[in-house]
Design a protein around this motif. Sequence first.
Motif, PDB file in Angstrom:
ATOM      1  N   GLN A 238      58.601  30.110  16.627  1.00 19.40           N
ATOM      2  CA  GLN A 238      59.018  29.194  17.629  1.00 19.40           C
ATOM      3  C   GLN A 238      57.985  28.788  18.558  1.00 19.40           C
ATOM      4  OE1 GLN A 238      60.499  32.677  17.194  1.00 19.40           O
ATOM      5  NE2 GLN A 238      62.251  32.084  16.120  1.00 19.40           N
ATOM      6  N   PRO A 239      57.118  27.795  18.027  1.00 16.18           N
ATOM      7  CA  PRO A 239      55.972  27.338  18.715  1.00 16.18           C
ATOM      8  C   PRO A 239      56.464  26.713  20.171  1.00 16.18           C
ATOM      9  CG  PRO A 239      56.437  26.010  16.940  1.00 16.18           C
ATOM     10  CD  PRO A 239      57.249  27.167  16.760  1.00 16.18           C
ATOM     11  N   ALA A 240      57.481  26.331  20.115  1.00 14.56           N
ATOM     12  CA  ALA A 240      57.886  25.438  21.509  1.00 14.56           C
ATOM     13  C   ALA A 240      58.288  26.497  22.524  1.00 14.56           C
ATOM     14  CB  ALA A 240      58.853  24.234  21.344  1.00 14.56           C
ATOM     15  N   ASN A 241      58.231  27.821  22.284  1.00 12.97           N
ATOM     16  CA  ASN A 241      58.737  28.880  23.060  1.00 12.97           C
ATOM     17  C   ASN A 241      57.677  29.613  23.622  1.00 12.97           C
ATOM     18  OD1 ASN A 241      61.242  28.213  21.269  1.00 12.97           O
ATOM     19  ND2 ASN A 241      61.933  28.773  23.374  1.00 12.97           N
ATOM     20  N   GLY A 242      56.476  29.294  23.255  1.00 15.28           N
ATOM     21  CA  GLY A 242      55.016  30.387  23.474  1.00 15.28           C
ATOM     22  C   GLY A 242      54.367  29.760  24.465  1.00 15.28           C
ATOM     23  N   ILE A 243      53.866  30.749  25.328  1.00 21.00           N
ATOM     24  CA  ILE A 243      52.526  30.732  26.272  1.00 21.00           C
ATOM     25  C   ILE A 243      51.451  31.377  25.768  1.00 21.00           C
ATOM     26  CG2 ILE A 243      51.989  30.947  28.620  1.00 21.00           C
ATOM     27  CD1 ILE A 243      54.615  30.745  29.439  1.00 21.00           C
ATOM     28  N   PRO A 244      50.155  30.555  25.384  1.00 24.11           N
ATOM     29  CA  PRO A 244      49.102  31.461  24.772  1.00 24.11           C
ATOM     30  C   PRO A 244      48.216  31.834  25.991  1.00 24.11           C
ATOM     31  CG  PRO A 244      48.928  29.090  24.515  1.00 24.11           C
ATOM     32  CD  PRO A 244      50.251  29.345  24.965  1.00 24.11           C
ATOM     33  N   CYS A 245      48.245  33.143  26.416  1.00 14.19           N
ATOM     34  CA  CYS A 245      47.444  33.591  27.625  1.00 14.19           C
ATOM     35  C   CYS A 245      46.238  33.975  27.178  1.00 14.19           C
ATOM     36  CB  CYS A 245      48.263  34.743  28.328  1.00 14.19           C
ATOM     37  SG  CYS A 245      48.043  36.193  27.406  1.00 14.19           S
ATOM     38  N   ILE A 246      45.073  33.852  27.996  1.00 17.87           N
ATOM     39  CA  ILE A 246      43.895  34.358  27.927  1.00 17.87           C
ATOM     40  C   ILE A 246      43.906  35.980  27.754  1.00 17.87           C
ATOM     41  CG2 ILE A 246      41.593  34.559  28.816  1.00 17.87           C
ATOM     42  CD1 ILE A 246      42.287  32.050  30.534  1.00 17.87           C
ATOM     43  N   PRO A 247      43.058  36.305  26.699  1.00 15.95           N
ATOM     44  CA  PRO A 247      42.858  37.620  26.381  1.00 15.95           C
ATOM     45  C   PRO A 247      42.332  38.607  27.389  1.00 15.95           C
ATOM     46  CG  PRO A 247      42.298  36.587  24.318  1.00 15.95           C
ATOM     47  CD  PRO A 247      42.506  35.564  25.596  1.00 15.95           C
ATOM     48  N   PHE A 248      42.790  39.815  27.553  1.00 17.78           N
ATOM     49  CA  PHE A 248      42.287  40.567  28.645  1.00 17.78           C
ATOM     50  C   PHE A 248      41.377  41.656  28.140  1.00 17.78           C
ATOM     51  CE2 PHE A 248      43.036  44.547  31.052  1.00 17.78           C
ATOM     52  CZ  PHE A 248      42.085  44.365  32.256  1.00 17.78           C
ATOM     53  N   SER A 249      40.368  41.892  28.623  1.00 21.09           N
ATOM     54  CA  SER A 249      39.498  43.213  28.404  1.00 21.09           C
ATOM     55  C   SER A 249      38.949  43.911  29.360  1.00 21.09           C
ATOM     56  CB  SER A 249      38.417  42.763  27.371  1.00 21.09           C
ATOM     57  OG  SER A 249      37.509  42.001  28.299  1.00 21.09           O
ATOM     58  N   ALA A 250      38.562  44.926  29.239  1.00 20.53           N
ATOM     59  CA  ALA A 250      37.903  45.779  30.492  1.00 20.53           C
ATOM     60  C   ALA A 250      36.678  45.221  31.209  1.00 20.53           C
ATOM     61  CB  ALA A 250      37.427  47.196  30.118  1.00 20.53           C
ATOM     62  N   GLY A 251      36.241  44.290  30.435  1.00 19.29           N
ATOM     63  CA  GLY A 251      34.998  43.410  31.022  1.00 19.29           C
ATOM     64  C   GLY A 251      35.350  42.147  31.723  1.00 19.29           C
ATOM     65  N   GLN A 252      36.780  42.131  32.411  1.00 20.78           N
ATOM     66  CA  GLN A 252      37.415  41.168  33.131  1.00 20.78           C
ATOM     67  C   GLN A 252      38.012  41.682  34.185  1.00 20.78           C
ATOM     68  OE1 GLN A 252      38.991  39.482  29.306  1.00 20.78           O
ATOM     69  NE2 GLN A 252      38.961  37.784  30.538  1.00 20.78           N
ATOM     70  N   PRO A 253      37.184  42.397  35.200  1.00 14.40           N
ATOM     71  CA  PRO A 253      37.800  43.023  36.315  1.00 14.40           C
ATOM     72  C   PRO A 253      38.368  42.039  37.311  1.00 14.40           C
ATOM     73  CG  PRO A 253      35.708  43.623  36.520  1.00 14.40           C
ATOM     74  CD  PRO A 253      35.795  42.771  34.762  1.00 14.40           C
ATOM     75  N   ARG A 254      37.977  40.934  37.368  1.00 13.35           N
ATOM     76  CA  ARG A 254      38.316  39.761  38.334  1.00 13.35           C
ATOM     77  C   ARG A 254      39.580  38.887  37.877  1.00 13.35           C
ATOM     78  NH1 ARG A 254      36.191  42.842  42.188  1.00 13.35           N
ATOM     79  NH2 ARG A 254      34.236  43.056  42.216  1.00 13.35           N
ATOM     80  N   ASP A 255      40.201  39.343  36.603  1.00 10.91           N
ATOM     81  CA  ASP A 255      40.900  38.368  36.065  1.00 10.91           C
ATOM     82  C   ASP A 255      42.290  38.553  37.102  1.00 10.91           C
ATOM     83  OD1 ASP A 255      42.296  37.947  33.113  1.00 10.91           O
ATOM     84  OD2 ASP A 255      43.839  38.581  34.508  1.00 10.91           O
ATOM     85  N   ASP A 256      42.833  37.093  37.110  1.00 12.20           N
ATOM     86  CA  ASP A 256      43.782  36.694  37.955  1.00 12.20           C
ATOM     87  C   ASP A 256      44.855  36.010  37.385  1.00 12.20           C
ATOM     88  OD1 ASP A 256      42.683  34.403  37.618  1.00 12.20           O
ATOM     89  OD2 ASP A 256      42.536  33.824  39.697  1.00 12.20           O
ATOM     90  N   GLN A 257      45.059  36.233  35.917  1.00 11.06           N
ATOM     91  CA  GLN A 257      45.873  35.210  35.152  1.00 11.06           C
ATOM     92  C   GLN A 257      47.529  35.823  35.588  1.00 11.06           C
ATOM     93  OE1 GLN A 257      45.154  32.739  32.573  1.00 11.06           O
ATOM     94  NE2 GLN A 257      43.553  32.885  33.907  1.00 11.06           N
TER      95      GLN A 257
END
Length: 303
Positions: A238-257
């Motif tokens: 169902q590609p029209a129903n998807g949101i591809p988010c940015i992957p999260f890792s421990a090296g991204q403590p300032r992530d605000d996604q």
Amino acid sequence: MAEIGQAATDVYAPTKTLQVWRTLLNWLTFFFQIFLQIIRGTPSVASLINYSSSSSFMPLPVVEFPESSEPTALATASVHIPSVVADYDCLEKLTVVLDLDETLVCAYETSSLPETVRKQATEAGLAWFELECISSDKEIEGKPKVNYVTVFERPGLHEFLAQLSKFADLVLFTAGLEGYAKPLVDIIDAENRFSRRLYRPSTTSTEYREHVKDLSFVSTDFCRVVIVDNNPFSFLLQPANGIPCIPFSAGQPRDDQLLEVLLPLLKQLSEQRDVRQILYERFHMPEWFEKHGIPASAWATKG
């Protein structure tokens, strides 16, 4: 006889020497690969034990979210999306399907996690906890093997779930095994905001990818369901129903996604009668899949 013996020695000596050199070269190659892994950083537990199915995906470029909610004609004939403007008061709650690893959290085998990574994440204010989870592997005695995992929460996780649950029905859908994922989700969702939890046995194998998350397990109304996943191949049906988010890792403590990107998008989608038009205009996932060798025939009949 001595001459024959010497001749045999002369013939086989180069072969033995060559075998020794080949063995030495193989060992050097092996240690060099290990050295490269150390330099590149500690892999997450998801990649080590295949809880997550794609670590090489580069997130799609984000475009501005359209201010107008008026749908326009879809640029591909493979998906039919009706042009209907929402009457918000008549809409049922939006169903939001959330991935776990590298979307809401990231997890690492505790024994392989460098102390510097934990220290830097802690100093940056990243919340984390340690977890015991049951592996599918068995000990020598036949007892279930216990894995020790360190889990880092994506910044804003609890506020994100709290705010999102006010206007959406939340479903967890992970390719992780239940022995790993269930105790983890018990901790991050102590308030039981997820109405359902789906684990690896609920995923589907296709001709193109394994562990695909078929949204028909969640809802038959594809107008009002959306999946958020760092691995877009998870929603190839169902590609029209998807949101591809940015992957999260421990090296991204300032992530605000979660709070700054996903929550506003999901809030606006909750006001649409059909989410697929806006998601198509933002991400163009059908074309992305076709570009990556997955034809429309793989998903056109699934929503």
